[in-house]
Design a protein around this motif. Structure first.
Motif, PDB file in Angstrom:
ATOM      1  N   ALA A 319       0.714  -3.042  -3.720  1.00 39.33           N
ATOM      2  CA  ALA A 319       1.399  -4.289  -3.352  1.00 39.33           C
ATOM      3  C   ALA A 319       1.893  -4.228  -1.912  1.00 39.33           C
ATOM      4  N   ARG A 320       2.432  -3.093  -1.513  1.00 35.20           N
ATOM      5  CA  ARG A 320       2.903  -2.963  -0.128  1.00 35.20           C
ATOM      6  C   ARG A 320       1.736  -3.011   0.854  1.00 35.20           C
ATOM      7  N   TRP A 321       0.616  -2.428   0.456  1.00 37.57           N
ATOM      8  CA  TRP A 321      -0.562  -2.442   1.320  1.00 37.57           C
ATOM      9  C   TRP A 321      -1.082  -3.870   1.482  1.00 37.57           C
ATOM     10  N   LEU A 322      -1.081  -4.618   0.390  1.00 40.59           N
ATOM     11  CA  LEU A 322      -1.519  -6.014   0.455  1.00 40.59           C
ATOM     12  C   LEU A 322      -0.585  -6.843   1.320  1.00 40.59           C
ATOM     13  N   GLN A 323       0.709  -6.557   1.229  1.00 43.66           N
ATOM     14  CA  GLN A 323       1.671  -7.275   2.060  1.00 43.66           C
ATOM     15  C   GLN A 323       1.393  -7.020   3.536  1.00 43.66           C
ATOM     16  N   LYS A 324       1.071  -5.785   3.866  1.00 41.67           N
ATOM     17  CA  LYS A 324       0.770  -5.437   5.251  1.00 41.67           C
ATOM     18  C   LYS A 324      -0.516  -6.106   5.721  1.00 41.67           C
ATOM     19  N   ALA A 325      -1.530  -6.141   4.852  1.00 38.90           N
ATOM     20  CA  ALA A 325      -2.823  -6.698   5.242  1.00 38.90           C
ATOM     21  C   ALA A 325      -2.776  -8.213   5.360  1.00 38.90           C
ATOM     22  N   ASP A 326      -1.990  -8.885   4.516  1.00 41.01           N
ATOM     23  CA  ASP A 326      -1.848 -10.347   4.489  1.00 41.01           C
ATOM     24  C   ASP A 326      -3.040 -11.004   3.801  1.00 41.01           C
TER      25      ASP A 326
END
Length: 392
Positions: A319-326
């Motif tokens: 989830a944090r990685w997806l938040q960073k990627a957008d």
């Protein structure tokens, strides 16, 4: 799920992103906030945002269908966007039917995959199903015959890949071929596949059998195009969304596939959960479903997400990685090569599955006796990923 819901809520703090998510939801009309955003923002700014995120026709349909937008400034511009998509989709659907008819004469069944199938047989308005190509699934055995038929119809074997050549045998062994044809001023890309997912990261024994899916496919009235039965269709689009790491082009638009199949095709959830567990794609599928629910409000039963949720540490990290990627801005670079490998590593359900994938084998062959052979295959596979994989 809480982290993804929080991420979706963060997106909704931006008026244009909130508008986009509202417009994309399969069975939800524009809400008051979206209408206010449209009235308070210049049409040109909204249109530029919609085009950048490849959802112009989807927002256009939501606007044109809403009575409160009848006098909206720039409504004529949205009508033009919708009409252009309607024209293109009419050409694409006509081309799909023509190919299916040609294949039917040769007794080759053809299944419309992803948006091709959704637009042709599930979603009520194909104009609101923008797509870059037509993806179809056929049996492996008559593949070369189907290739010849496409050439006979004026298609040209080509590729849009920056790392894969337009070479028939190599493409066939990889799971499918790409073709291009100009039709009434529209460029039609056609992907002929015998593998339903053809992901570089999914192991062969995990991927559903294309021939089995075709055998269970359902008909579309007045068409030779077939559809995957609803449960298989949901599984295929969920794996396809994971293949694109949920955020890479076409990015945001990917999540409408899950939303529309759930809304209009009624999958068998118990069968779906059992299937996902059996082929060990729990993590990959969980995020496809959870993102669709968080972003678009898709009616996915809570018990399904509970059954499929991976460990908490993995949910939080992804989830944090997806938040960073957008999830928005699909044409921006989301990962470098190392990040791509790391992200996909997290999508495996266990270490043995990941190891088997690295060695390009299955779990049953992870033995000391087969270690030399596995190391040779693994070295070749890692070299391929490091030198040829396109992370854009």
């Amino acid at each position: 799920m809480k982290l993804l819901t929080k991420l979706a809520d963060q997106y909704r703090q931006d008026p244009l992103r909130a508008l986009a998510l509202n417009a994309m939801a399969a069975q939800t009309p524009l809400n008051e906030r979206s209408v206010q955003t449209l009235r308070a923002t210049s049409p040109e700014k909204v249109i530029e945002f919609a085009k950048r995120n490849e959802i112009g026709p989807i927002i256009a349909k939501a606007i044109l269908d809403h009575p409160a937008c009848d006098d909206l400034a720039g409504r004529d511009l949205w009508q033009e966007i919708y009409d252009a998509s309607h024209r293109r989709m009419t050409i694409l659907m006509d081309t799909l039917d023509r190919v299916a008819n040609k294949f039917a004469e040769a007794d080759i069944p053809l299944v419309g995959l992803k948006n091709a199938g959704i637009a042709r047989g599930i979603y009520p308005d194909p104009a609101a199903c923008p797509m870059g190509d037509l993806d179809v699934l056929i049996p492996r055995k008559p593949f070369l015959e189907a290739h010849a038929l496409l050439l006979e119809m004026g298609f040209v074997l080509e590729t849009r890949s920056t790392v894969e050549p337009a070479e028939l045998q190599a493409a066939f062994e990889g799971g499918g071929t790409e073709y291009r044809k100009e039709v009434d001023g529209e460029t039609v890309w056609f992907e002929l596949q015998w593998r339903p997912v053809a992901g570089r990261w999914i192991r062969a024994e995990q991927e559903p059998s294309g021939d089995d899916l075709i055998a269970d496919a359902v008909t579309i009235e007045d068409s030779n195009v077939l559809l995957l039965e609803p449960t298989a269709n949901l599984l295929q689009v969920s794996l396809h969304t994971a293949k694109h790491t949920y955020v890479r082009a076409p990015g945001l638009r990917l999540h409408t596939d899950v939303d529309r199949i759930v809304a209009y095709a009624d999958p068998d959830w118990e069968k779906f959960v059992a299937w996902v567990k059996r082929i060990e794609v729990i993590t990959a599928v969980y995020f496809s479903l959870a993102l669709s629910k968080a972003l678009l409000g898709t009616d996915i039963p809570d018990w399904v997400l509970r059954e499929l949720q991976p460990p908490r540490w993995k949910r939080e990290l992804i989830a944090r990685w997806l938040q960073k990627a957008d999830i928005f801005e699909p044409n921006e670079k989301k990962f470098n090569r190392a990040e791509m490998i790391g992200f996909h590593t997290l999508l495996y359900d266990d270490a043995a599955g990941f190891t088997a994938s690295v060695f390009d084998t299955d779990k049953d062959h992870l033995t000391l006796q087969e270690l030399p052979q596995n190391l040779r295959r693994g070295a070749s596979r890692v070299a391929d990923l490091l030198t040829r994989y396109d992370s854009n």
